[in-house]
Design a protein around this motif. Sequence first.
Motif, PDB file in Angstrom:
ATOM      1  N   GLY A 186       0.832  -1.208   0.000  1.00 40.05           N
ATOM      2  CA  GLY A 186       0.000   0.000   0.000  1.00 40.05           C
ATOM      3  C   GLY A 186       0.871   1.264   0.000  1.00 40.05           C
ATOM      4  O   GLY A 186       1.939   1.295  -0.610  1.00 40.05           O
ATOM      5  N   ASP A 187       0.400   2.312   0.688  1.00 38.79           N
ATOM      6  CA  ASP A 187       1.110   3.602   0.701  1.00 38.79           C
ATOM      7  C   ASP A 187       2.540   3.465   1.217  1.00 38.79           C
ATOM      8  O   ASP A 187       3.453   4.119   0.716  1.00 38.79           O
ATOM      9  N   GLU A 188       2.717   2.620   2.231  1.00 40.70           N
ATOM     10  CA  GLU A 188       4.069   2.422   2.780  1.00 40.70           C
ATOM     11  C   GLU A 188       4.988   1.780   1.740  1.00 40.70           C
ATOM     12  O   GLU A 188       6.158   2.154   1.632  1.00 40.70           O
TER      13      GLU A 188
ATOM     14  N   ILE B 133       9.411   2.480  -2.360  1.00 40.96           N
ATOM     15  CA  ILE B 133       9.904   2.489  -3.754  1.00 40.96           C
ATOM     16  C   ILE B 133      10.418   3.894  -4.099  1.00 40.96           C
ATOM     17  O   ILE B 133      11.483   4.041  -4.712  1.00 40.96           O
ATOM     18  N   LYS B 134       9.695   4.920  -3.689  1.00 39.55           N
ATOM     19  CA  LYS B 134      10.141   6.298  -3.953  1.00 39.55           C
ATOM     20  C   LYS B 134      11.504   6.550  -3.283  1.00 39.55           C
ATOM     21  O   LYS B 134      12.397   7.142  -3.878  1.00 39.55           O
TER      22      LYS B 134
ATOM     23  N   LYS C 157      15.213   7.767  -5.741  1.00 38.80           N
ATOM     24  CA  LYS C 157      15.458   9.218  -5.651  1.00 38.80           C
ATOM     25  C   LYS C 157      14.164  10.028  -5.729  1.00 38.80           C
ATOM     26  O   LYS C 157      14.126  11.132  -6.290  1.00 38.80           O
ATOM     27  N   GLY C 158      13.099   9.419  -5.237  1.00 41.29           N
ATOM     28  CA  GLY C 158      11.838  10.146  -5.157  1.00 41.29           C
ATOM     29  C   GLY C 158      10.963  10.118  -6.399  1.00 41.29           C
ATOM     30  O   GLY C 158       9.834  10.616  -6.379  1.00 41.29           O
TER      31      GLY C 158
ATOM     32  N   ARG D  66       1.290   3.613  -8.999  1.00 42.93           N
ATOM     33  CA  ARG D  66       1.845   4.685  -8.154  1.00 42.93           C
ATOM     34  C   ARG D  66       3.334   4.506  -7.877  1.00 42.93           C
ATOM     35  O   ARG D  66       3.983   5.417  -7.367  1.00 42.93           O
ATOM     36  N   SER D  67       3.884   3.320  -8.202  1.00 43.67           N
ATOM     37  CA  SER D  67       5.321   3.098  -8.000  1.00 43.67           C
ATOM     38  C   SER D  67       6.138   3.438  -9.245  1.00 43.67           C
ATOM     39  O   SER D  67       7.365   3.423  -9.211  1.00 43.67           O
ATOM     40  N   ALA D  68       5.451   3.726 -10.358  1.00 46.88           N
ATOM     41  CA  ALA D  68       6.163   4.023 -11.608  1.00 46.88           C
ATOM     42  C   ALA D  68       6.416   5.527 -11.704  1.00 46.88           C
ATOM     43  O   ALA D  68       5.622   6.333 -11.232  1.00 46.88           O
ATOM     44  N   ARG D  69       7.509   5.887 -12.333  1.00 48.46           N
ATOM     45  CA  ARG D  69       7.777   7.315 -12.525  1.00 48.46           C
ATOM     46  C   ARG D  69       6.970   7.823 -13.722  1.00 48.46           C
ATOM     47  O   ARG D  69       6.622   7.042 -14.620  1.00 48.46           O
ATOM     48  N   PRO D  70       6.682   9.107 -13.784  1.00 50.02           N
ATOM     49  CA  PRO D  70       6.071   9.651 -14.998  1.00 50.02           C
ATOM     50  C   PRO D  70       6.948   9.317 -16.206  1.00 50.02           C
ATOM     51  O   PRO D  70       8.173   9.423 -16.136  1.00 50.02           O
ATOM     52  N   GLY D  71       6.327   8.854 -17.269  1.00 51.50           N
ATOM     53  CA  GLY D  71       7.077   8.404 -18.438  1.00 51.50           C
ATOM     54  C   GLY D  71       7.497   6.953 -18.336  1.00 51.50           C
ATOM     55  O   GLY D  71       8.026   6.398 -19.299  1.00 51.50           O
ATOM     56  N   GLY D  72       7.277   6.334 -17.188  1.00 51.35           N
ATOM     57  CA  GLY D  72       7.642   4.937 -16.995  1.00 51.35           C
ATOM     58  C   GLY D  72       6.588   3.985 -17.555  1.00 51.35           C
ATOM     59  O   GLY D  72       5.592   4.415 -18.144  1.00 51.35           O
TER      60      GLY D  72
END
Length: 339
Positions: free
Chosen positions: A217-219, A224-225, A229-230, A251-257
């Motif tokens: 979940g959120d944790e 992962i963030k 590096k956030g 929610r664990s993927a970066r934008p563009g990921g």
Amino acid sequence: MQATMLYGPRDIRFEDRPEPEIYQPTDAILRLSATCICGSDLWPYRGIGNFSEPPTPMGHEYCGIVEEIGSAVKNIKRGQFVVGSFATSDNTCVICRDGYQSSCVQREFMSTAQAPLLRVPLADGTLVSTREVPPKELIPSLLATSDVLGTGWFAADAANVKPGRTVVVVGDGAVGLLAVLSAKQMGAERIIAMSRHESRQKLAREFGATDVVTERGDEGIARIKDLTKGTGADSVLECVGTQESMMQAIRSARPGGFVSYVGVPHGVVLDGAELFFAHVHLHGGPAPVRRYLPHLIDLVLKEKINPGKVFDLTLPLDQVAEGYRAMDERRAIKTLLQP
Ligand SMILES: [Zn+2]
Ligand SMILES: [Zn+2]
């Protein structure tokens, strides 16, 4: 022969069934070397989802020796060892030629493979043969190519895993573990396995995971963030099929990921606005295992990979009910069945 039937929730029976026969000229009959129970078999076993009028025949992962072929079968020969996918395919239509054989215009889903004999429709397009009958010790790994490895491989491919990338795998079932192996083969630099079970974490590390995250979940997303590096990961592979795992992945993927999803979804609903601003590539579905089979079989025969390690329980086929119980109670990751 005797074969596996599901009568209702947690009611598996191994009982007399008619032997399969050639029905269409494009069919083949296999004598199975091994078969197994899939994580997705546990959904109907637990009475979740719509399952057809009971009793339902079970099983869709298989490899074995060709015993008989229909009159129109050209490439597959009697006596050959073959592996096929859970979805049949002609391998000639426009969808197959584009590499999406699991959505072939002639597709049927296999569902009678927890048995000693199996009818495979569209044998020429569905089955891949080896040059020789392989040694016994390679059978578990060859069986794994039939679904779990093929599906894990698709998860990695669909999430654009490449050398140097940071990859997150959500799910520590057999598919998740083999998605780790696949990401490693594709050259990922960092592979973060999300798992709470010690024996599965160990196997994930053996298959190439560099980090393990036990939070969910959120944790879990926050962890992962922290590790990226956030920003989030380049590639996230969703190998479960629940709302929680899907949101965890996006929610664990970066934008563009890239996010791939190969777990059969149960009740997953996506929010358009969240998806819009997540800015990720989404690609998934029933894995086109047939596309990858020649390559995966080759890797196994050359002993470059050992995906058969996901089978941590082997039983004679007539003890199939115990195989289901062991997986249901998470005493086993995956059960191999010997006819
Ligand atoms: Zn399966
Ligand atoms: Zn096709």
